[in-house]
Design a protein around this motif. Structure first.
Motif, mmCIF file in Angstrom:
data_model
loop_
_atom_site.group_PDB
_atom_site.id
_atom_site.type_symbol
_atom_site.label_atom_id
_atom_site.label_comp_id
_atom_site.label_asym_id
_atom_site.label_seq_id
_atom_site.Cartn_x
_atom_site.Cartn_y
_atom_site.Cartn_z
ATOM 1 N N SER A 141 9.823 -11.130 6.760
ATOM 2 C CA SER A 141 9.183 -9.818 6.710
ATOM 3 C C SER A 141 7.718 -9.978 7.064
ATOM 4 O O SER A 141 7.128 -11.047 6.856
ATOM 5 C CB SER A 141 9.311 -9.192 5.312
ATOM 6 O OG SER A 141 8.661 -10.003 4.336
ATOM 7 N N GLY A 143 4.624 -9.353 5.783
ATOM 8 C CA GLY A 143 4.056 -9.011 4.484
ATOM 9 C C GLY A 143 5.139 -9.019 3.412
ATOM 10 O O GLY A 143 6.325 -9.150 3.709
ATOM 11 N N ILE A 146 9.073 -4.824 -0.367
ATOM 12 C CA ILE A 146 9.021 -3.793 -1.412
ATOM 13 C C ILE A 146 10.437 -3.260 -1.617
ATOM 14 O O ILE A 146 11.146 -2.975 -0.653
ATOM 15 C CB ILE A 146 8.087 -2.637 -0.990
ATOM 16 C CG1 ILE A 146 6.686 -3.165 -0.664
ATOM 17 C CG2 ILE A 146 8.018 -1.570 -2.083
ATOM 18 C CD1 ILE A 146 5.805 -2.139 0.032
ATOM 19 N N ALA A 158 9.122 0.008 9.354
ATOM 20 C CA ALA A 158 8.879 -0.668 8.083
ATOM 21 C C ALA A 158 10.183 -1.012 7.365
ATOM 22 O O ALA A 158 10.198 -1.867 6.481
ATOM 23 C CB ALA A 158 8.013 0.210 7.175
ATOM 24 N N GLN A 210 9.350 -3.768 4.502
ATOM 25 C CA GLN A 210 8.279 -4.734 4.679
ATOM 26 C C GLN A 210 6.953 -3.987 4.592
ATOM 27 O O GLN A 210 6.908 -2.763 4.698
ATOM 28 C CB GLN A 210 8.414 -5.479 5.995
ATOM 29 C CG GLN A 210 8.377 -4.629 7.242
ATOM 30 C CD GLN A 210 8.527 -5.456 8.514
ATOM 31 O OE1 GLN A 210 8.691 -6.667 8.468
ATOM 32 N NE2 GLN A 210 8.459 -4.800 9.655
ATOM 33 N N SER A 211 5.872 -4.744 4.392
ATOM 34 C CA SER A 211 4.587 -4.112 4.086
ATOM 35 C C SER A 211 3.784 -3.727 5.318
ATOM 36 O O SER A 211 2.568 -3.559 5.241
ATOM 37 C CB SER A 211 3.761 -5.065 3.210
ATOM 38 O OG SER A 211 4.455 -5.396 2.030
ATOM 39 N N SER A 212 4.440 -3.594 6.462
ATOM 40 C CA SER A 212 3.751 -3.167 7.667
ATOM 41 C C SER A 212 4.748 -2.466 8.578
ATOM 42 O O SER A 212 5.941 -2.410 8.279
ATOM 43 C CB SER A 212 3.125 -4.365 8.397
ATOM 44 O OG SER A 212 4.129 -5.086 9.088
#
Length: 250
Positions: A141, A143, A146, A158, A210-212
């Motif tokens: 991922s 980042g 979540i 994302a 994922q964080s992006s």
């Protein structure tokens, strides 16, 4: 002598066993076979062989039984033997997950490896595959990951995957598209953002993000489109061709 902030030197014994070496590399303690994404191997110790699925299937019928995704078959190899196999993905975060009699759909470009006890199928959602059964798998991922529960709407870029819940529907925000000039221009060329198109999840289960919103090249997407072009009329095929030419010239 090498020195630095973290200059730990590993060998076959000191490498972790089925655990992260760091946030960006994972060490598989191989004793048998794993499915691994082509290009994910960065190093190995021991007697390990990497074989394409078609070559390996010639003497292992279980490959065909466990791997049911012809569009992505050429993107995967079988790692067999005994030793330590280190997996990486271009500096992206790597996490391991355990599926217990479960059902998880994940973006193909983010799935790095999985145990052969799991079965892989091609999802009806383009660009995704589904893992079924009990076993361990590795995913990357951009980042940290979540975890959220439905009902939930996710930006397609994302979205990493979803577990034990129905496939999402697609929600279009026509108000955003009608009010945004740039969105309208992008739509003309077949480009969309998370503000105007989202995956809409309902029911029970878990959604992984994922964080992006970094997009990844999926080499099979062109094959997916090509597979369905026979449904187009000659006129529609011409329109699509002009759009693809315009997109390539941007």
């Amino acid at each position: 002598m090498i020195s630095g902030i973290d200059a730990t030197v590993y060998d076959a014994q000191s490498l972790p066993s089925n655990d992260n070496v760091n946030a960006y590399a994972f060490s598989i303690d191989l004793d048998g076979e794993w499915f691994t994404s082509k290009g994910a191997m960065i190093a190995y110790y021991g007697a390990i062989e990497l074989s394409g699925l078609s070559a390996y299937a010639s003497h292992a019928a279980w490959v065909a039984a466990r791997f049911s995704s012809p569009l992505y078959a050429q993107e995967w190899v079988v790692a067999s033997g005994r030793g330590k196999l280190v997996i990486g993905d271009r500096g992206n975060d790597i996490n391991s997950y355990d599926l217990d009699n479960g059902n998880l759909t994940i973006k193909q470009t983010n799935l790095l490896a999985f145990e052969t006890a799991l079965e892989l199928k091609q999802s009806i959602i383009p660009g995704f595959v589904t893992l079924i059964g009990t076993g361990k798998f590795l995913a990357s991922s951009n980042g940290p990951v979540i975890f959220v529960e439905p009902p939930f709407r996710a930006d397609p870029d994302a979205l990493l995957g979803w577990a034990d819940c129905p496939s999402p529907s697609i929600h279009y925000d026509y108000h955003w598209m009608s009010q945004s000039l740039s969105a309208g221009v992008h739509a003309m060329f077949g480009r969309e953002s998370g503000e105007e198109r989202q995956y809409d999840f309902t029911g029970a289960g878990t959604v992984l993000l994922q964080s992006s919103e970094v997009t990844r090249h999926d080499p099979a997407l062109a094959r997916i489109v090509e597979q369905h072009t026979h449904l187009l009329t000659a006129a529609a095929a011409g329109v699509l061709g002009h759009k693809l030419i315009a997109r390539s010239q941007e």
